[in-house]
Design an enzyme around this catalytic site. Sequence first.
Site, PDB file in Angstrom:
ATOM      1  N   THR A 168       5.502 -10.413   8.214  1.00  0.00           N
ATOM      2  CA  THR A 168       5.463  -8.954   8.163  1.00  0.00           C
ATOM      3  C   THR A 168       4.871  -8.499   9.474  1.00  0.00           C
ATOM      4  OG1 THR A 168       5.074  -8.908   5.773  1.00  0.00           O
ATOM      5  CG2 THR A 168       4.285  -7.014   6.998  1.00  0.00           C
ATOM      6  N   ARG A 196      12.989  -7.205  -5.379  1.00  0.00           N
ATOM      7  CA  ARG A 196      11.541  -7.492  -5.307  1.00  0.00           C
ATOM      8  C   ARG A 196      10.918  -6.759  -4.119  1.00  0.00           C
ATOM      9  NH1 ARG A 196       8.124  -9.602  -1.031  1.00  0.00           N
ATOM     10  NH2 ARG A 196       6.291 -10.510  -2.002  1.00  0.00           N
ATOM     11  N   GLY A 198       7.189  -6.394  -2.028  1.00  0.00           N
ATOM     12  CA  GLY A 198       5.854  -6.958  -1.870  1.00  0.00           C
ATOM     13  C   GLY A 198       4.818  -5.860  -1.700  1.00  0.00           C
ATOM     14  N   ASP A 199       3.769  -6.190  -0.981  1.00  0.00           N
ATOM     15  CA  ASP A 199       2.687  -5.235  -0.757  1.00  0.00           C
ATOM     16  C   ASP A 199       3.013  -4.217   0.329  1.00  0.00           C
ATOM     17  OD1 ASP A 199       2.715  -7.489   0.975  1.00  0.00           O
ATOM     18  OD2 ASP A 199       0.691  -7.028   1.659  1.00  0.00           O
ATOM     19  N   THR A 219      -0.836  -9.015   5.420  1.00  0.00           N
ATOM     20  CA  THR A 219       0.373  -9.832   5.449  1.00  0.00           C
ATOM     21  C   THR A 219       0.112 -11.031   4.534  1.00  0.00           C
ATOM     22  OG1 THR A 219      -0.422 -11.073   7.362  1.00  0.00           O
ATOM     23  CG2 THR A 219       1.014  -9.211   7.811  1.00  0.00           C
ATOM     24  N   GLY A 220       1.186 -11.740   4.213  1.00  0.00           N
ATOM     25  CA  GLY A 220       1.021 -12.913   3.360  1.00  0.00           C
ATOM     26  C   GLY A 220       1.634 -12.670   1.999  1.00  0.00           C
TER      27      GLY A 220
HETATM   28  N1  ASP Z   1       3.531  -9.504   2.610  1.00  0.00           N
HETATM   29  C1  ASP Z   1       4.950  -9.772   2.710  1.00  0.00           C
HETATM   30  C2  ASP Z   1       5.555  -9.700   1.357  1.00  0.00           C
HETATM   31  O1  ASP Z   1       4.944 -10.147   0.395  1.00  0.00           O
HETATM   32  C3  ASP Z   1       5.298 -11.078   3.317  1.00  0.00           C
HETATM   33  C4  ASP Z   1       4.411 -11.599   4.405  1.00  0.00           C
HETATM   34  O2  ASP Z   1       3.657 -10.865   4.993  1.00  0.00           O
HETATM   35  O3  ASP Z   1       4.453 -12.792   4.679  1.00  0.00           O
HETATM   36  O4  ASP Z   1       6.686  -9.266   1.249  1.00  0.00           O
END
Ligand code: ASP
Length: 310
Positions: A168, A196, A198-199, A219-220
Amino acid sequence: MSLLLVGSTNAAVGFAAGMETLRRGGSALDAIVATIELVEANPDDHSVGFSGLPNLLGEVELDASIMDGRALAAGAVGALQGYQDAIALARRVMDDTPHALIAGTGSARLAAESGLPPVDLLTPEAERVWRSRLDEQAGRDDPYHHHVRNVVRALADDPEHAEALHGTVNVIARDRNGDIACGVSTSGWAWKYPGRMGDSPIIGAGNYADNRFGAAACTGRGEMAQRLCTAHSVVAFMRCGMTLDAALTQAALDLHRLADPYWSEVNIVAIDAAGRYDAVSTVAGKTFVVQTEDMTAHQERERRFVPAPA
Ligand code: ASP
């Protein structure tokens, strides 16, 4: 007030444009869009915008959000297909509609109405990555959600591989007036279940900004930040009197407490109301980028690793 840009490492390709925007007197919001749109256009970044990795069906779906720390206005788009400019569209949602989040076909409709150019987001390279993993899956006639579980679990066993398959971009900016803004954009997890989110498009989970207390972005593994409203929590902790350092540490410790059978890693970058910045990760060895007004170029720094309590 001194200028500041801070964000995820892959934001570096846009930092010169973002800092130039701030130096010219542009707003924090302008700097966010100027920075992130270059990341969305970067064909070498498979986690954001054009050439992002697709969902289980091979469709690239983008999520993005932007928040204005002055009066807490926010806009976001989710599961956007067929358009690259997710952060610009999130700003449209904030500025031009009575809504804060528009997803799916509605977001593509707004992009068309806004005159954004349609783009085929799936590049041959991203398609090859998508196919390679699908071909390894047994039982291809299983329901989609079985595939998603299998793929995400396989990644959990192979963190190095997982590293390449998600990501991200996020950026927090502070302008000459001392106003702050925060933006996030992503193609999310490769092979995610269609629809889907995410955050990143969820205000409070992956993005939060409030001039009075600071801003934070994640991120994550987005599902974890969603469950804890991590970005909002960091800002709320500072509101309750914690230092930036303590607020980030607490947020990371809270993340470690979550039960998560899948791969889990969350990185947070944040600033406080005085413009101090810091970044943490629940895993070791992660970096972020920063550029303050006195720097001629961005600098890459190591995030503070917050381990799980013994
Ligand atoms: N946070 C992002 C998501 O869950 C992915 C990422 O940052 O790796 O979509």
